[in-house]
Write a protein that holds these residues in place. Structure first.
Motif, PDB file in Angstrom:
ATOM      1  N   LEU A   1      26.919   2.332  34.708  1.00 60.31           N
ATOM      2  CA  LEU A   1      26.558   2.598  33.318  1.00 60.31           C
ATOM      3  C   LEU A   1      25.749   3.882  33.194  1.00 60.31           C
ATOM      4  O   LEU A   1      25.817   4.566  32.167  1.00 60.31           O
ATOM      5  N   ASP A   2      24.957   4.226  34.227  1.00 57.01           N
ATOM      6  CA  ASP A   2      24.216   5.488  34.206  1.00 57.01           C
ATOM      7  C   ASP A   2      25.173   6.673  34.157  1.00 57.01           C
ATOM      8  O   ASP A   2      24.879   7.701  33.545  1.00 57.01           O
ATOM      9  N   VAL A   3      26.317   6.530  34.836  1.00 56.95           N
ATOM     10  CA  VAL A   3      27.308   7.607  34.851  1.00 56.95           C
ATOM     11  C   VAL A   3      27.929   7.764  33.469  1.00 56.95           C
ATOM     12  O   VAL A   3      28.163   8.879  32.996  1.00 56.95           O
ATOM     13  N   TYR A   4      28.203   6.648  32.800  1.00 52.06           N
ATOM     14  CA  TYR A   4      28.842   6.698  31.479  1.00 52.06           C
ATOM     15  C   TYR A   4      27.886   7.192  30.398  1.00 52.06           C
ATOM     16  O   TYR A   4      28.292   7.917  29.481  1.00 52.06           O
ATOM     17  N   ARG A   5      26.635   6.817  30.514  1.00 50.53           N
ATOM     18  CA  ARG A   5      25.703   7.088  29.413  1.00 50.53           C
ATOM     19  C   ARG A   5      24.651   8.140  29.733  1.00 50.53           C
ATOM     20  O   ARG A   5      24.025   8.682  28.831  1.00 50.53           O
ATOM     21  N   GLY A   6      24.438   8.409  31.033  1.00 49.24           N
ATOM     22  CA  GLY A   6      23.325   9.282  31.380  1.00 49.24           C
ATOM     23  C   GLY A   6      22.013   8.576  31.110  1.00 49.24           C
ATOM     24  O   GLY A   6      21.973   7.396  30.744  1.00 49.24           O
ATOM     25  N   GLY A   7      20.910   9.272  31.288  1.00 46.72           N
ATOM     26  CA  GLY A   7      19.623   8.651  30.995  1.00 46.72           C
ATOM     27  C   GLY A   7      18.547   9.109  31.950  1.00 46.72           C
ATOM     28  O   GLY A   7      18.737  10.031  32.754  1.00 46.72           O
ATOM     29  N   ARG A   8      17.431   8.466  31.860  1.00 47.44           N
ATOM     30  CA  ARG A   8      16.264   8.817  32.666  1.00 47.44           C
ATOM     31  C   ARG A   8      15.903   7.628  33.543  1.00 47.44           C
ATOM     32  O   ARG A   8      15.804   6.494  33.051  1.00 47.44           O
ATOM     33  N   ARG A   9      15.732   7.888  34.820  1.00 48.39           N
ATOM     34  CA  ARG A   9      15.424   6.828  35.782  1.00 48.39           C
ATOM     35  C   ARG A   9      14.162   7.184  36.545  1.00 48.39           C
ATOM     36  O   ARG A   9      13.913   8.357  36.861  1.00 48.39           O
ATOM     37  N   THR A  10      13.355   6.172  36.843  1.00 47.30           N
ATOM     38  CA  THR A  10      12.201   6.354  37.734  1.00 47.30           C
ATOM     39  C   THR A  10      12.611   5.884  39.116  1.00 47.30           C
ATOM     40  O   THR A  10      13.037   4.738  39.289  1.00 47.30           O
ATOM     41  N   ILE A  11      12.526   6.771  40.095  1.00 53.54           N
ATOM     42  CA  ILE A  11      12.922   6.431  41.455  1.00 53.54           C
ATOM     43  C   ILE A  11      11.719   6.527  42.374  1.00 53.54           C
ATOM     44  O   ILE A  11      10.781   7.293  42.134  1.00 53.54           O
ATOM     45  N   THR A  12      11.739   5.725  43.419  1.00 53.61           N
ATOM     46  CA  THR A  12      10.683   5.740  44.431  1.00 53.61           C
ATOM     47  C   THR A  12      11.264   6.287  45.723  1.00 53.61           C
ATOM     48  O   THR A  12      12.292   5.801  46.200  1.00 53.61           O
ATOM     49  N   LEU A  13      10.612   7.307  46.269  1.00 61.64           N
ATOM     50  CA  LEU A  13      11.087   7.951  47.481  1.00 61.64           C
ATOM     51  C   LEU A  13      10.007   7.899  48.552  1.00 61.64           C
ATOM     52  O   LEU A  13       8.806   7.897  48.254  1.00 61.64           O
ATOM     53  N   ARG A  14      10.452   7.869  49.802  1.00 59.16           N
ATOM     54  CA  ARG A  14       9.529   8.038  50.933  1.00 59.16           C
ATOM     55  C   ARG A  14       9.828   9.406  51.522  1.00 59.16           C
ATOM     56  O   ARG A  14      10.880   9.641  52.102  1.00 59.16           O
ATOM     57  N   THR A  15       8.897  10.316  51.347  1.00 54.13           N
ATOM     58  CA  THR A  15       9.111  11.689  51.775  1.00 54.13           C
ATOM     59  C   THR A  15       7.997  12.118  52.728  1.00 54.13           C
ATOM     60  O   THR A  15       6.873  11.613  52.646  1.00 54.13           O
ATOM     61  N   PRO A  16       8.287  13.057  53.635  1.00 54.48           N
ATOM     62  CA  PRO A  16       7.260  13.533  54.564  1.00 54.48           C
ATOM     63  C   PRO A  16       6.232  14.398  53.864  1.00 54.48           C
ATOM     64  O   PRO A  16       6.576  15.287  53.097  1.00 54.48           O
TER      65      PRO A  16
ATOM     66  N   ARG B   1       6.329   8.134  46.748  1.00 54.53           N
ATOM     67  CA  ARG B   1       5.997   8.758  45.478  1.00 54.53           C
ATOM     68  C   ARG B   1       7.096   8.446  44.473  1.00 54.53           C
ATOM     69  O   ARG B   1       8.240   8.183  44.844  1.00 54.53           O
ATOM     70  N   GLN B   2       6.718   8.448  43.206  1.00 53.56           N
ATOM     71  CA  GLN B   2       7.656   8.137  42.133  1.00 53.56           C
ATOM     72  C   GLN B   2       7.974   9.397  41.344  1.00 53.56           C
ATOM     73  O   GLN B   2       7.096  10.230  41.094  1.00 53.56           O
ATOM     74  N   LEU B   3       9.239   9.517  40.975  1.00 56.84           N
ATOM     75  CA  LEU B   3       9.691  10.656  40.192  1.00 56.84           C
ATOM     76  C   LEU B   3      10.547  10.169  39.037  1.00 56.84           C
ATOM     77  O   LEU B   3      11.337   9.245  39.180  1.00 56.84           O
ATOM     78  N   ASP B   4      10.387  10.801  37.887  1.00 58.04           N
ATOM     79  CA  ASP B   4      11.276  10.566  36.755  1.00 58.04           C
ATOM     80  C   ASP B   4      12.428  11.552  36.848  1.00 58.04           C
ATOM     81  O   ASP B   4      12.210  12.774  36.912  1.00 58.04           O
ATOM     82  N   VAL B   5      13.643  11.025  36.882  1.00 54.91           N
ATOM     83  CA  VAL B   5      14.830  11.841  37.107  1.00 54.91           C
ATOM     84  C   VAL B   5      15.790  11.690  35.937  1.00 54.91           C
ATOM     85  O   VAL B   5      16.071  10.569  35.497  1.00 54.91           O
TER      86      VAL B   5
END
Length: 312
Positions: free
Chosen positions: A138-153, A166-170
């Protein structure tokens, strides 16, 4: 030039504390000092140990070295990273470093001119980071904003590189597909000195859906129909990622037939299509009435030979 493993030269782990690095250096410096050592390669070993200590005793230098080292292994060919700007002064409280020791080309490529006159700071653009993120169809069909959690160095205060959450709004653009990348400028590894941070590249992966299959920009759905719907034709409700639509099943349809809904696939230019793949579901013979119906059908279609294609 060859990449040098300064931790191995000092006999310590990359997780060693600054005190452990200092103790290891002092022990090896006493062992290989040219004035006292009888070993044939003492001078070369002493220079290696001194060079490794110069690189690791300073937290900023160590963080820079660790960031570069994440991309290399000992003995590999090394090329200075793009954006690296020399400028470290060779200074420190240890008497051994007051000597004008020759530094290796590897050291020079990282930490500056052999006889720096003024104190500077390492300047290196931050490294790019890469991660994979799963999104719903559904994200592909509609697009939108997602909050994702990443583990980064991230480099901590001691220069060690740790994995931190850390969390990022994408922003998810409409029509993005699996395998494509989103570039988030400045969200990668931190730069050193006043150099800019690197970028974060997110590889998109569409989460498998229980109903729909994505092939390139087209979407497929298995559509069960009853034998009489396939034989006589019917109008059936078809779920799509955009909502339900009415689909006409032509008379005489067989299992495996693909019915196309033009432009109902993934949004793109041009948009993909949605295909309903027919599968014929046979009612169970679980009652006397149902069994009688099947016996009557067998009489009606007595000339039907479903395995005729196998006789050849």
């Amino acid at each position: 030039m060859e990449y040098k493993d300064y931790y191995a030269m000092l006999g310590v782990e990359p997780t060693a504390t600054q005190d452990e690095i200092k103790r290891a250096y002092r022990k090896l410096a006493r062992r290989y000092h040219p004035d006292v050592s009888k070993e044939p390669d003492a001078e070369a070993r002493f220079k290696d140990v001194a060079e490794a200590y110069v690189a690791l005793k300073d937290e900023e230098k160590r963080a820079a070295y660790d960031d570069v080292g994440a991309r290399y292994k000992r003995g590999q060919e090394f090329t200075p990273p793009p954006g690296w700007d020399s400028g470290f002064e060779y200074s420190g409280g240890e008497a051994d470093f007051e000597q004008d020791l020759d530094r290796s080309d590897f050291f020079e490529s990282l930490f500056g001119a052999r006889h720096a006159q003024s104190r500077g700071a390492a300047r290196m653009a931050g490294g790019d980071h890469h991660a994979k993120v799963q999104i719903d169809l559904l994200d592909v069909y509609r697009g939108g904003r997602r909050t994702i959690t990443l583990r980064t160095p991230q480099a901590d205060a001691s220069g060690h590189v740790r994995l931190q959450e850390r969390q990022l709004d994408v922003n998810i653009p409409k029509g993005i597909r699996s395998g494509q990348h989103l570039r988030l400028a400045g969200q990668g590894g931190p730069g050193f000195g006043d150099a800019p941070a690197g970028d974060l590249y997110l590889e998109i992966e569409i989460t498998p859906h229980p109903l729909f299959r994505v092939v390139d920009r087209d979407v497929y759905l298995d559509l069960p129909v009853a034998p009489w719907e396939a034989a006589l034709g019917a109008s059936v409700a078809l779920p799509t990622p955009d909502g339900r639509v009415q689909l006409s099943v032509p008379p005489g349809s067989s299992a495996g037939r693909k019915l196309r809904l033009k432009g109902k696939g993934l949004p793109s230019t041009p948009p993909g299509d949605l295909y309903a793949v027919l599968s014929i579901v046979v009612p169970p013979a679980d009652s006397d009435k149902a069994k009688d119906a099947y016996r009557e059908m067998a009489k009606t279609f007595s000339g039907f030979a479903p395995r005729r294609s196998l006789e050849a």
